[in-house]
Scaffold this active site. Structure first.
Site, mmCIF file in Angstrom:
data_model
loop_
_atom_site.group_PDB
_atom_site.id
_atom_site.type_symbol
_atom_site.label_atom_id
_atom_site.label_comp_id
_atom_site.label_asym_id
_atom_site.label_seq_id
_atom_site.Cartn_x
_atom_site.Cartn_y
_atom_site.Cartn_z
ATOM 1 N N PHE A 267 4.721 -1.061 0.268
ATOM 2 C CA PHE A 267 4.724 -0.379 -0.408
ATOM 3 C C PHE A 267 2.691 -0.804 -1.265
ATOM 4 O O PHE A 267 3.077 -2.744 -1.605
ATOM 5 C CB PHE A 267 5.117 -0.261 -1.675
ATOM 6 C CG PHE A 267 4.672 0.736 -2.788
ATOM 7 C CD1 PHE A 267 3.742 1.797 -1.894
ATOM 8 C CD2 PHE A 267 4.809 0.404 -4.122
ATOM 9 C CE1 PHE A 267 3.417 2.705 -3.577
ATOM 10 C CE2 PHE A 267 3.901 1.641 -5.208
ATOM 11 C CZ PHE A 267 2.716 2.187 -4.655
ATOM 12 N N LEU B 255 0.465 -0.510 -3.091
ATOM 13 C CA LEU B 255 -0.533 -0.437 -4.502
ATOM 14 C C LEU B 255 -1.694 -1.437 -5.254
ATOM 15 O O LEU B 255 -2.240 -1.259 -5.570
ATOM 16 C CB LEU B 255 0.283 0.166 -5.131
ATOM 17 C CG LEU B 255 0.291 0.173 -7.057
ATOM 18 C CD1 LEU B 255 -1.445 1.541 -6.605
ATOM 19 C CD2 LEU B 255 1.179 0.411 -7.474
ATOM 20 N N GLU C 93 -4.290 -4.475 -5.823
ATOM 21 C CA GLU C 93 -5.379 -4.731 -5.703
ATOM 22 C C GLU C 93 -6.071 -6.265 -6.380
ATOM 23 O O GLU C 93 -5.510 -6.298 -7.338
ATOM 24 C CB GLU C 93 -6.689 -3.832 -5.739
ATOM 25 C CG GLU C 93 -6.185 -2.398 -4.696
ATOM 26 C CD GLU C 93 -7.123 -1.501 -4.862
ATOM 27 O OE1 GLU C 93 -8.369 -1.325 -5.987
ATOM 28 O OE2 GLU C 93 -6.904 -0.839 -4.134
ATOM 29 N N PRO C 94 -6.828 -7.004 -5.410
ATOM 30 C CA PRO C 94 -6.610 -8.053 -6.236
ATOM 31 C C PRO C 94 -7.252 -7.871 -7.956
ATOM 32 O O PRO C 94 -7.545 -9.210 -8.316
ATOM 33 C CB PRO C 94 -8.077 -8.280 -5.400
ATOM 34 C CG PRO C 94 -7.921 -8.122 -4.136
ATOM 35 C CD PRO C 94 -7.010 -6.993 -4.354
ATOM 36 N N THR D 111 4.706 -7.074 -1.027
ATOM 37 C CA THR D 111 6.031 -7.097 -0.413
ATOM 38 C C THR D 111 6.490 -6.774 0.946
ATOM 39 O O THR D 111 5.561 -5.407 1.342
ATOM 40 C CB THR D 111 6.784 -7.555 -0.541
ATOM 41 O OG1 THR D 111 6.997 -7.221 -2.865
ATOM 42 C CG2 THR D 111 8.561 -7.270 -0.782
ATOM 43 N N GLU E 205 6.530 -5.402 -10.998
ATOM 44 C CA GLU E 205 6.647 -3.600 -11.726
ATOM 45 C C GLU E 205 5.878 -3.678 -12.746
ATOM 46 O O GLU E 205 7.121 -2.890 -14.208
ATOM 47 C CB GLU E 205 8.594 -3.570 -11.707
ATOM 48 C CG GLU E 205 8.786 -3.276 -9.870
ATOM 49 C CD GLU E 205 7.818 -1.604 -9.733
ATOM 50 O OE1 GLU E 205 8.061 -1.114 -10.509
ATOM 51 O OE2 GLU E 205 8.000 -1.540 -8.557
ATOM 52 N N THR F 244 4.328 -6.278 -16.635
ATOM 53 C CA THR F 244 5.131 -7.545 -16.898
ATOM 54 C C THR F 244 6.059 -7.012 -18.173
ATOM 55 O O THR F 244 5.673 -5.814 -18.808
ATOM 56 C CB THR F 244 3.531 -8.215 -17.339
ATOM 57 O OG1 THR F 244 2.622 -7.198 -18.107
ATOM 58 C CG2 THR F 244 2.287 -8.447 -15.787
ATOM 59 N N SER F 245 6.013 -8.101 -18.534
ATOM 60 C CA SER F 245 7.080 -8.000 -20.045
ATOM 61 C C SER F 245 6.148 -7.960 -21.344
ATOM 62 O O SER F 245 6.731 -6.236 -22.106
ATOM 63 C CB SER F 245 7.823 -9.158 -20.453
ATOM 64 O OG SER F 245 8.363 -9.952 -20.143
#
Length: 387
Positions: A121, A123, A125-126, A156, A361, A363-364
């Site tokens: 996937f 999605l 970007e830098p 990934t 997915e 951050t906290s």
């Protein structure tokens, strides 16, 4: 919590495979920074590469609870392999099943669900992480083809995947409504692996920076409608967060198991260290945190299966489980003492693997923002009574 026969079967199948085919080789694969291709195919043969995909398209046809139960088992053996499996299952397979045409499902979903092919996937970007609506990769239509240019970061399976699910901007003036989703093969001359990242944890799976350089793909590789890419990405947000909670739980449970085993074997002051109250209390806290996170994750998963709103519950499960994973793996190292700091013992790797769960997915900090936003909207303001 009770599970159906199918859920138990999928969980037990994943557990057996993880213990027999993954765990004995984890140290070697981590040292070599590889995941054998045949392993992903073997996962596919067991139905674990298309857990929730309809059997008509080669999947296992199970529910989301079964999927997260399998996730916990694979993550307990190795988080990197589990991360690859999760991205492949959702959003890649899940998006194709929900939005793909019959031709796309036959050409792409079937081999993916059966493990013949592998998905990634693209999605992030830098300069774009949690704010998915700010991506800069462009896709320009030229006749019956699109030309993509841009750079994707922290992907990934970016090098090992056969199929890429890519989000790119087709209409810059339309904001989030100008983002389109593409699902296409990676053996394209315009798809270039810039580098494979050297990471703190998850060292065996490939995490890459990908350059899309005048990458021409056919219009038939658009998933859903042009401009509908952001909606597609958001539709799998809850599932992704619950799956990360399951990953975190697998790692935390493994750390707890190793700590218990070491506590029974290691002796100090004339008895196993598990007989010392200081160690007992630490283990009790670890077990309580793991159990609490497990119930939160399963509750969110059951809501998702029921089609009920679960944005808050998914964020809570992901937030809590990811932070529990770091706490429990750290405690496991403490129980091992100096040996826990050595790579000869598995808790060192578990600690490194756990850290990223608080980052990907969402951050906290993002999870807390989501939860707080829900709370603000859920609690009505009360008028002050007049004296």
């Amino acid at each position: 919590m009770f599970f159906s026969d199918e859920q138990n079967l999928i969980r037990d199948t994943a557990r057996h495979f993880a213990r027999e085919q993954i765990a004995p080789h984890v140290a070697e694969w981590e040292h070599q920074h590889v995941v054998p291709r045949h392993l992903l195919g073997d996962l596919g043969k067991l139905g674990l590469m298309g857990v929730c995909v309809d059997p008509a398209w080669g999947g296992a046809g199970a529910d989301f609870v079964a999927y997260v139960l399998a996730t916990v088992e694979i993550a307990a053996a190795d988080a990197g392999i589990c991360n690859m499996m999760n991205v492949h299952n959702s959003p890649v397979c899940a998006a194709l099943q929900a939005y793909g045409t019959a031709a796309q499902k036959e050409r792409l979903l079937r081999p993916l669900a059966q493990g013949w092919r592998f998905g990634a996937f693209l999605l992030t970007e830098p300069e774009v992480g949690s704010d998915a609506g700010a991506i800069r990769t462009r896709a320009v239509r030229r006749g019956d083809r699109y030309v993509l240019n841009g750079v994707k970061q922290f992907i990934t399976s970016g090098e090992s995947a056969h199929v890429a699910m890519i989000l790119a901007v087709t209409d810059p003036a339309a904001g989030r409504h100008g983002i389109t989703c593409f699902v296409t093969a990676t053996d394209n001359a315009g798809y270039r692996v810039v580098r494979r990242e050297d990471k703190l944890g998850h060292r065996n799976c490939d995490t890459c920076q990908i350059a899309l350089e005048d990458m021409e793909i056919p219009a038939e590789d658009v998933l859903g409608e042009e401009g509908g890419g952001y909606k597609i990405a958001l539709s799998f947000l809850n599932g992704g967060r619950i799956a990360v909670a399951a990953q975190a739980l697998g790692v935390a449970r493994a750390a707890l198991d190793h700590a218990l085993r070491y506590g029974r074997e290691r002796e100090a002051f004339g008895k196993p260290i598990i007989e010392h109250q200081a160690v007992q209390f630490r283990l009790a806290d670890m077990a309580t945190k793991v159990e609490t996170a497990t119930q939160m994750m399963l509750y969110a998963a059951r809501l998702k299966d029921a089609g009920a709103p679960c944005l808050k519950e998914a964020s809570m499960a992901k937030l809590y489980a990811s932070e529990v994973a770091e706490q429990v793996t750290s405690d496991a190292i403490q129980i091992h003492g100096g040996y826990g700091y050595l790579s000869d013992f598995p808790v060192e790797k578990l600690y490194r693997d756990a850290r990223v769960f608080q980052i990907y997915e969402g951050t906290s900090e993002v999870q807390r923002m989501v939860i707080a936003r829900h709370l603000k909207g859920a609690v009505p303001l009360r008028r002050r009574s007049r004296a």
